[in-house]
Design an enzyme around this catalytic site. Structure first.
Site, PDB file in Angstrom:
ATOM      1  N   LYS A  29       5.013   4.165  -1.292  1.00  0.00           N
ATOM      2  CA  LYS A  29       5.132   5.429  -2.014  1.00  0.00           C
ATOM      3  C   LYS A  29       6.438   6.141  -1.694  1.00  0.00           C
ATOM      4  CE  LYS A  29       0.143   6.193  -2.442  1.00  0.00           C
ATOM      5  NZ  LYS A  29      -1.029   6.970  -1.951  1.00  0.00           N
TER       6      LYS A  29
ATOM      7  N   GLU B 188      -6.817   4.329  -1.614  1.00  0.00           N
ATOM      8  CA  GLU B 188      -5.726   3.680  -0.900  1.00  0.00           C
ATOM      9  C   GLU B 188      -5.529   4.164   0.517  1.00  0.00           C
ATOM     10  OE1 GLU B 188      -2.824   1.304   0.085  1.00  0.00           O
ATOM     11  OE2 GLU B 188      -3.998   1.178  -1.723  1.00  0.00           O
TER      12      GLU B 188
ATOM     13  N   GLY C 296       0.825  -1.194   0.000  1.00  0.00           N
ATOM     14  CA  GLY C 296       0.000   0.000   0.000  1.00  0.00           C
ATOM     15  C   GLY C 296       0.866   1.253   0.000  1.00  0.00           C
ATOM     16  N   SER C 297       0.378   2.307   0.658  1.00  0.00           N
ATOM     17  CA  SER C 297       1.005   3.621   0.530  1.00  0.00           C
ATOM     18  C   SER C 297       2.373   3.744   1.186  1.00  0.00           C
ATOM     19  CB  SER C 297       0.074   4.689   1.096  1.00  0.00           C
ATOM     20  OG  SER C 297      -1.038   4.856   0.241  1.00  0.00           O
ATOM     21  N   THR C 298       2.752   2.808   2.059  1.00  0.00           N
ATOM     22  CA  THR C 298       4.111   2.880   2.611  1.00  0.00           C
ATOM     23  C   THR C 298       5.146   2.749   1.497  1.00  0.00           C
ATOM     24  OG1 THR C 298       3.939   0.518   3.121  1.00  0.00           O
ATOM     25  CG2 THR C 298       3.537   2.069   4.929  1.00  0.00           C
TER      26      THR C 298
END
Length: 651
Positions: free
Chosen positions: A271, A630, A267-269
């Site tokens: 990014k 997200e 997920g967004s980690t």
């Protein structure tokens, strides 16, 4: 013969005449980085038999009955052992001192007591997944006990006695004692106190007492702490856990080291990696403007921002603060497929980190040859690919430490029985991935995530903390599980000169990463920084950023079950859902509900929206959108789609 072969023949004669009763060597300790004992061997005793001597005594049955009561074994089982055709047979290992004394007092022919040792873990469950455990014969079976078995094992000694050919000791026989050589101590990089901080937070989560969990209990969770400058692992905790002293009493699943052996969509980690690559390639700059219309359409599929209507005009620093999906998709598009995969490899994804643990997973990357522009978009926001927790923490540590990927290290040194260092292990550099300048810029932008953005629950007054939230839907049997997510938070501190990097992953909750995974990270960071003597920064903020202070922050709501409304008319479905406290959104035309997201019986936060796909009584839903919401920010909610739900990509 005596002159030329005397020594050789004498040794052969001794081998035939002397038979030894083994004296076990003590297995070496396992210690934390400061010498605190995590595993040790304690003395015990073992009952043995010399079967030839038992048989020649003519008292085998009497001996079997005498021993069976003391050793809590059946007479037949004892009889089998003491009359077996072998030079020496262990009757029962690890008996108590009281039992050993009683056996000695009986003075049974052919029966003796020898010194043995048993593995003992003084801290019970602490660091169980790292240490592992040893079996009844003191052989390493899991964890460091297994990977460093050769160093931990000593060399057994023996009591040697002269025997005749019939197996009976010779009258006035000579005896020799060969001392055992104890094993080496393995000293880890783990810090017992930081490990305890991590396990304390996991215990809160698994007992339903974690912040914002509202009594919900996840399936599993893990917290990893690393020194980003060296790659040394300071804590590696997983839950549920087990006590290695009684490992047989636990379900085998509790022994799985999920931080090393399990993969998940980050997920967004993830990014953070997209950001670092885009900065390094100068595809973006922190103050460059970007407009978020609420979604981006690629190959006919729409990747939505979590905020309904989008964030509008913002800088790329604000893109990072807001975890804006279209902004990160744009970063991935500017990088292009080749460069994106180059950074995936350079940061260590799709390959083992080499951490000293058995069963490390490699993760799963989408095949580059088959990857489409849509895959590039979803990979940029942390979907599609599968990583392990140790891979992600190692990669983010490279962003934090100035741009160098380090090999995760668990063993610090090997210490001999006399206390001398036999072998020490230095940190290992894998490769430089980004420049010092890129690392500094990324750290500043990620610090802003905590002070002004989605990571505010990890804010520590007086310390500069950088971090990123993540929420990913779980995959099972090739499809996403509705209403069940992997919530995570990754951080490092102090942001300008990181001493600690930490990742928390929580599996099987209906809540968002910023809500439930950031508080445990905050708890571990706060205690660890103080424990390590990291002084507060007088220039660090004592309160959250001004934009945060002006915002109404709603509390995390409890989880509720979504009713199924499939096949109902729109009016009936709306009535049912609104009575249950949900907001209703629709897509398509028609009067009958063909599908719904989240599905019936899913658990989501109270007051969430339910999306209904409408159509005629027969036929498929008319909408073709692919939902990729997200991240949840807990601010400026408006009519936000509170749905981190996604339909799986079409075949």
């Amino acid at each position: 013969m005596q002159l030329a072969q005397g020594a050789i023949l004498s040794d052969k004669a001794d081998e035939s005449h002397y038979r030894g009763v083994p004296v076990a060597a003590k297995r070496g300790n396992i210690e934390d980085r400061n010498g605190e004992v995590l595993a040790m061997s304690v003395s015990t005793e073992t009952v043995y038999a010399v079967p030839a001597q038992v048989r020649s005594s003519g008292r085998a049955e009497e001996i079997a009955h005498a021993l069976s009561g003391l050793l809590e074994m059946g007479p037949e089982q004892v009889m089998e052992k003491i009359t077996k055709r072998s030079a020496l047979e262990y009757v029962k290992k690890r008996v108590t001192a009281e039992v050993a004394a009683q056996v000695r007092a009986l003075e049974l022919p052919g029966i003796g007591i020898t010194e043995d040792s048993v593995r003992y873990y003084p801290n019970s469950t602490l660091a169980a997944h790292i240490i592992g455990f040893a079996g009844i014969d003191n052989q390493g079976l899991e964890g460091i006990e297994l990977t460093r078995d050769d160093q931990l094992n000593g060399v057994p000694g023996a009591v040697l006695t002269e025997f005749a050919a019939n197996g009976i000791p010779l009258p006035f026989a000579n005896q020799m004692y060969v001392s055992p050589k104890n094993g080496n101590t393995v000293r880890l990089t783990i810090d017992k106190n930081i490990q305890a901080f991590a396990e304390r937070e996991l215990q809160k989560l698994l007992s339903g007492q974690g912040d914002n969990m509202n009594g919900q209990v996840p399936k599993s969770a893990s917290i990893l702490v690393m020194d980003p400058n060296t790659g040394q692992v300071l804590a590696l905790a997983s839950a549920p856990t087990y006590d290695p002293n009684y490992y047989n009493n636990y379900d085998q699943s509790t022994r799985r080291n999920i931080a090393i052996q399990n993969g998940y969509e980050p997920g967004s980690t993830f990014k953070i990696i997209t950001l670092a690559a885009a900065l390094e390639e100068k595809k973006i700059s922190p103050q460059e403007g970007f407009f978020d219309p609420g979604g981006v359409t690629i190959l006919g599929k729409t990747v939505h921002c979590w905020k309904h209507g989008g964030h509008g005009s913002q800088t790329f620093t604000q893109v990072v603060e807001n975890s804006c999906n279209p902004g990160f998709v744009a970063m991935g598009q500017r990088l292009g497929m080749d460069k994106f995969y180059e950074y995936l490899h350079d940061f260590g994804f799709g390959q083992k980190t080499g951490i000293e643990m058995s069963g490390e997973a490699v993760g799963i990357l989408a095949g580059k040859k088959r990857a489409t522009a849509l895959d590039l978009a979803t990979m940029s926001i942390g979907q599609t690919n599968n990583v392990t927790a140790i891979q992600l923490l190692t990669a983010v540590s490279a962003v934090a430490n100035g741009g160098t990927l380090m090999k995760p290290q668990l063993v610090k040194e090997i210490v001999g029985p006399a206390g001398n260092v036999v072998e020490s292990f230095e940190p290992q550099t894998v490769r430089r991935v980004i420049s010092e300048g890129t690392s500094k810029t990324a750290r500043q932008m990620l610090e802003s995530v905590v002070t002004n953005g989605t990571g505010y629950r990890a804010f520590l007054p007086g310390y500069r903390v950088a971090g990123k939230t993540g929420t990913a839907q779980k995959v099972a049997n090739g499809a996403y599980i509705q209403g069940e997510y992997i919530a995570s938070f990754i951080a490092f501190a102090p942001a300008d000169n990181p001493r600690l990097a930490i990742l928390c992953v929580i599996d099987g909750v209906p809540f968002y990463g910023g809500s439930v995974a950031a508080p445990p990270v905050r708890g571990v960071l706060q205690d660890s920084l103080k424990y390590l003597g990291v002084e507060m920064d007088l220039k660090a903020p004592l309160t959250l950023g001004k934009p945060r202070l002006d915002m109404q922050i709603p509390p995390v709501k409890k989880a509720v079950t979504v009713p199924s409304v499939l096949g109902l008319t729109l009016a009936e479905a709306e009535k049912s859902l609104r009575q249950a406290g949900f907001t209703v959104l629709t897509e398509g035309s028609g009067t009958v509900v063909q599908d719904q997201i989240p599905h019936g019986d899913s658990k989501v936060e109270e007051g969430s929206s339910v999306l209904l796909y409408l159509g005629s009584e027969a036929g498929a839903p008319t909408s073709g959108n692919w939902w990729a919401v997200e991240e949840e920010v807990d601010i400026d909610i408006e009519t936000m789609l509170q749905m981190p739900w996604r339909q799986p990509l079409s075949q």
